[in-house]
Design a protein around this motif. Sequence first.
Motif, mmCIF file in Angstrom:
data_model
loop_
_atom_site.group_PDB
_atom_site.id
_atom_site.type_symbol
_atom_site.label_atom_id
_atom_site.label_comp_id
_atom_site.label_asym_id
_atom_site.label_seq_id
_atom_site.Cartn_x
_atom_site.Cartn_y
_atom_site.Cartn_z
ATOM 1 N N VAL A 109 0.760 -1.052 -0.297
ATOM 2 C CA VAL A 109 0.246 0.309 -0.326
ATOM 3 C C VAL A 109 0.975 1.145 0.177
ATOM 4 C CG1 VAL A 109 -1.849 1.373 1.524
ATOM 5 C CG2 VAL A 109 -1.732 -1.274 1.162
ATOM 6 N N ASP A 110 1.688 0.757 1.014
ATOM 7 C CA ASP A 110 2.911 1.981 1.014
ATOM 8 C C ASP A 110 3.509 2.460 -0.363
ATOM 9 O OD1 ASP A 110 1.534 2.499 3.937
ATOM 10 O OD2 ASP A 110 3.942 1.983 4.569
ATOM 11 N N THR A 111 3.701 1.637 -1.513
ATOM 12 C CA THR A 111 4.762 1.813 -2.488
ATOM 13 C C THR A 111 4.075 2.776 -3.509
ATOM 14 O OG1 THR A 111 4.347 -0.201 -2.210
ATOM 15 C CG2 THR A 111 6.714 0.116 -2.345
ATOM 16 N N THR A 112 2.442 1.996 -3.553
ATOM 17 C CA THR A 112 1.534 2.436 -3.897
ATOM 18 C C THR A 112 1.233 3.567 -4.198
ATOM 19 O OG1 THR A 112 0.866 0.139 -4.348
ATOM 20 C CG2 THR A 112 -0.774 1.893 -5.182
ATOM 21 N N MET A 113 1.353 3.933 -3.355
ATOM 22 C CA MET A 113 0.687 5.266 -3.417
ATOM 23 C C MET A 113 1.764 6.638 -2.987
ATOM 24 S SD MET A 113 -2.383 5.990 -2.035
ATOM 25 C CE MET A 113 -2.561 7.175 -1.751
ATOM 26 N N SER A 114 3.522 5.888 -2.461
ATOM 27 C CA SER A 114 4.378 6.636 -2.451
ATOM 28 C C SER A 114 4.324 7.865 -4.712
ATOM 29 C CB SER A 114 5.502 6.514 -2.302
ATOM 30 O OG SER A 114 6.285 6.838 -2.850
ATOM 31 N N TRP A 115 3.747 6.282 -5.749
ATOM 32 C CA TRP A 115 3.880 6.515 -6.359
ATOM 33 C C TRP A 115 2.877 7.089 -6.872
ATOM 34 C CZ3 TRP A 115 7.639 6.906 -9.998
ATOM 35 C CH2 TRP A 115 8.922 6.405 -9.641
ATOM 36 N N VAL A 116 1.564 6.929 -5.951
ATOM 37 C CA VAL A 116 0.073 8.429 -6.942
ATOM 38 C C VAL A 116 0.840 9.322 -6.908
ATOM 39 C CG1 VAL A 116 -1.772 8.290 -6.192
ATOM 40 C CG2 VAL A 116 -0.857 6.155 -6.544
ATOM 41 N N GLY A 117 1.428 9.774 -5.569
ATOM 42 C CA GLY A 117 1.847 10.885 -5.177
ATOM 43 C C GLY A 117 2.942 11.597 -6.031
ATOM 44 N N ARG A 118 3.992 10.692 -6.154
ATOM 45 C CA ARG A 118 4.975 11.344 -7.183
ATOM 46 C C ARG A 118 4.370 11.400 -8.780
ATOM 47 N NH1 ARG A 118 10.439 7.765 -6.819
ATOM 48 N NH2 ARG A 118 10.845 7.998 -4.749
ATOM 49 N N LEU A 119 3.525 10.757 -9.404
ATOM 50 C CA LEU A 119 2.550 11.018 -10.408
ATOM 51 C C LEU A 119 1.200 12.300 -10.052
ATOM 52 C CD1 LEU A 119 1.516 7.840 -11.680
ATOM 53 C CD2 LEU A 119 3.660 8.896 -12.671
ATOM 54 N N ARG A 120 1.261 12.234 -9.142
ATOM 55 C CA ARG A 120 0.962 13.890 -9.265
ATOM 56 C C ARG A 120 1.291 15.492 -8.680
ATOM 57 N NH1 ARG A 120 -3.814 14.223 -4.091
ATOM 58 N NH2 ARG A 120 -3.978 15.468 -5.471
ATOM 59 N N ARG A 121 2.638 14.526 -8.600
ATOM 60 C CA ARG A 121 3.994 16.109 -8.361
ATOM 61 C C ARG A 121 3.665 15.900 -9.396
ATOM 62 N NH1 ARG A 121 5.685 13.694 -3.979
ATOM 63 N NH2 ARG A 121 7.553 12.713 -5.313
ATOM 64 N N TRP A 122 3.990 15.126 -10.544
ATOM 65 C CA TRP A 122 4.700 15.458 -12.044
ATOM 66 C C TRP A 122 3.704 15.280 -13.384
ATOM 67 C CZ3 TRP A 122 7.950 10.186 -10.693
ATOM 68 C CH2 TRP A 122 8.779 10.875 -9.552
ATOM 69 N N ALA A 123 2.039 15.097 -13.108
ATOM 70 C CA ALA A 123 1.463 15.347 -14.076
ATOM 71 C C ALA A 123 0.195 16.439 -13.298
ATOM 72 C CB ALA A 123 1.239 14.124 -15.094
ATOM 73 N N PRO A 124 -0.540 16.928 -14.466
ATOM 74 C CA PRO A 124 -2.384 17.251 -13.690
ATOM 75 C C PRO A 124 -2.924 15.646 -13.623
ATOM 76 C CG PRO A 124 -1.819 17.812 -16.128
ATOM 77 C CD PRO A 124 -0.829 16.666 -15.669
ATOM 78 N N VAL A 125 -3.038 14.779 -12.058
ATOM 79 C CA VAL A 125 -3.780 14.106 -12.149
ATOM 80 C C VAL A 125 -4.984 14.566 -12.096
ATOM 81 C CG1 VAL A 125 -4.237 11.980 -10.888
ATOM 82 C CG2 VAL A 125 -1.783 12.653 -11.715
ATOM 83 N N SER A 126 -6.068 13.852 -12.341
ATOM 84 C CA SER A 126 -7.436 13.985 -12.538
ATOM 85 C C SER A 126 -9.318 13.766 -12.114
ATOM 86 C CB SER A 126 -8.804 15.086 -14.030
ATOM 87 O OG SER A 126 -8.534 14.530 -14.844
ATOM 88 N N ALA A 127 -8.968 12.361 -12.168
ATOM 89 C CA ALA A 127 -9.137 11.319 -12.257
ATOM 90 C C ALA A 127 -8.025 9.551 -11.434
ATOM 91 C CB ALA A 127 -10.068 10.314 -12.653
ATOM 92 N N VAL A 128 -8.797 8.774 -10.761
ATOM 93 C CA VAL A 128 -8.326 7.545 -10.147
ATOM 94 C C VAL A 128 -8.751 6.533 -10.918
ATOM 95 C CG1 VAL A 128 -6.407 5.926 -8.578
ATOM 96 C CG2 VAL A 128 -6.685 8.110 -8.780
ATOM 97 N N HIS A 129 -8.817 5.367 -11.408
ATOM 98 C CA HIS A 129 -9.348 4.297 -11.921
ATOM 99 C C HIS A 129 -8.302 3.047 -10.833
ATOM 100 C CE1 HIS A 129 -11.819 6.566 -14.817
ATOM 101 N NE2 HIS A 129 -11.026 6.647 -14.620
ATOM 102 N N VAL A 130 -9.246 2.055 -9.811
ATOM 103 C CA VAL A 130 -8.187 0.989 -9.624
ATOM 104 C C VAL A 130 -9.065 -0.278 -9.403
ATOM 105 C CG1 VAL A 130 -9.120 2.221 -6.977
ATOM 106 C CG2 VAL A 130 -6.842 0.505 -6.556
ATOM 107 N N GLU A 131 -8.028 -1.300 -9.718
ATOM 108 C CA GLU A 131 -8.722 -2.757 -9.603
ATOM 109 C C GLU A 131 -8.923 -2.900 -8.329
ATOM 110 O OE1 GLU A 131 -6.988 -6.481 -10.835
ATOM 111 O OE2 GLU A 131 -8.276 -5.431 -12.276
ATOM 112 N N ARG A 132 -10.117 -2.966 -7.446
ATOM 113 C CA ARG A 132 -10.223 -2.816 -5.943
ATOM 114 C C ARG A 132 -10.102 -4.442 -5.298
ATOM 115 N NH1 ARG A 132 -14.587 0.497 -2.182
ATOM 116 N NH2 ARG A 132 -15.867 -1.408 -3.022
ATOM 117 N N VAL A 133 -10.607 -5.239 -6.357
ATOM 118 C CA VAL A 133 -10.135 -6.781 -6.507
ATOM 119 C C VAL A 133 -9.982 -7.941 -7.437
ATOM 120 C CG1 VAL A 133 -12.923 -7.238 -6.292
ATOM 121 C CG2 VAL A 133 -11.622 -8.977 -5.363
#
Length: 435
Positions: free
Chosen positions: A135-159
């Motif tokens: 969870v931590d590494t995935t969220m770390s890279w989501v945070g990095r991508l938000r710093r480098w690109a204008p992220v407006s939505a997230v699509h995740v495979e929850r199960v």
Amino acid sequence: MFVLDKHGQPLQPTSPAYARKLLRSGRAVVHRHTPFVIRLKDRTAAGSTVAGVHVGIDPGSKHTGIAVFTEHGGSRTGRYALQLDHRGAAIGDRLASRAALRRGRRSRNLRYRAPRFNNRTKPKGWLAPSLKHRVDTTMSWVGRLRRWAPVSAVHVERVAFDTHTLSAGRPLAGAEYQRGTLVGYEVREYLLAKWGRACAYCGISGAPLNIDHIHPRSRGGSDRISNLTVACVPCNQTKNATPVEEFLKARPALLATILRQVKAPLRDAAAVNATRWALWRALEATGLPIATASGGRTRWNRSRTGAAKSHALDALHVGHLETVIGWPSTVLVVTATGRGTYARTTPDRYGFPRLLRPRIKLHHGFQTGDLVRANVPTGKKAGVHVGRVLVRSSGSFDVTTRHGRVAGINHRHVRHLQRADGYGYTTQKEADRND
């Protein structure tokens, strides 16, 4: 390529060709080497039109696929592809080793120490470190991508697999992805993952596989997931309605293996299911719109677009979509390596110190894990070597490239590309479309 304005705010990603043009003209500078990010000198986000991008996430036990794409009317265009390799297995092994050492110390005839473990409690929502790492590494890279690109939505495979539905052998009422065009995709994908995409009876892979009832339905067998396996067409036709004990009476070892495996849960699916709610809550805390889907929906999307099976392409096909126009030909593979260790000694197999580690990690301006370029002019190692560096106080470094390790490079030939950030980076070709 990711683009920032002169104040470091994200702009719309651009193509590699246009990024090179901006760098050659002097309008931009390199902000980061891997992933490659440029920063414009003469533009701000306030005066630019930013359409925004979406991020697709395909969580996995060992690997997580992340895709950055633009979406217009249900049509997606992939802009960037990542494959994040977790180190949860290594963390689990180290924790098990530490527990064994502590258990041994408690059983030895040592001086008495009052037990401290009796009053330990786990907080609500606690996850094992090997699971929390995902969870931590995935969220770390989501945070990095938000710093480098204008992220407006997230699509995740929850199960990846709805194990309750699979074990029940019937669709859940109200679960839309289990009905209509998606019927059977959940069960089939689960069985392919559990049995290694190979025939359970002969072991052949790369051939068409059918779903087979271990105990035939004509003899009282059920449709529960614990009674299903995958078999190639010849084995499926040969077995037909024969009980598995009679079909494999000449191979008792294989029979015992199959009967044992049908009762065992899919460990990777269990790990993903254990972390899905923690990842969902962490993504929800970002304030971005979150859309979820199942693994069956992802596989169905790939079958419609003709995309091959890969982690990054799964992330691109998460959720509701009409079509995928295209995707990057190269995937950045990000491996979680950690940031070293506090241990001052390296023990041998018996626990005795084998060598001493230096207290200072920085040598000649470099630290183990830095991304470097080594330009060796002459000798056996002549050439340009790009990769992670392993430093020594003597000044003789090793550089690990995508082709292997190059040892004994003098520090005078090494130049920095990027400081160590706990990850290793390589690239690989993205899978092509299925024929």
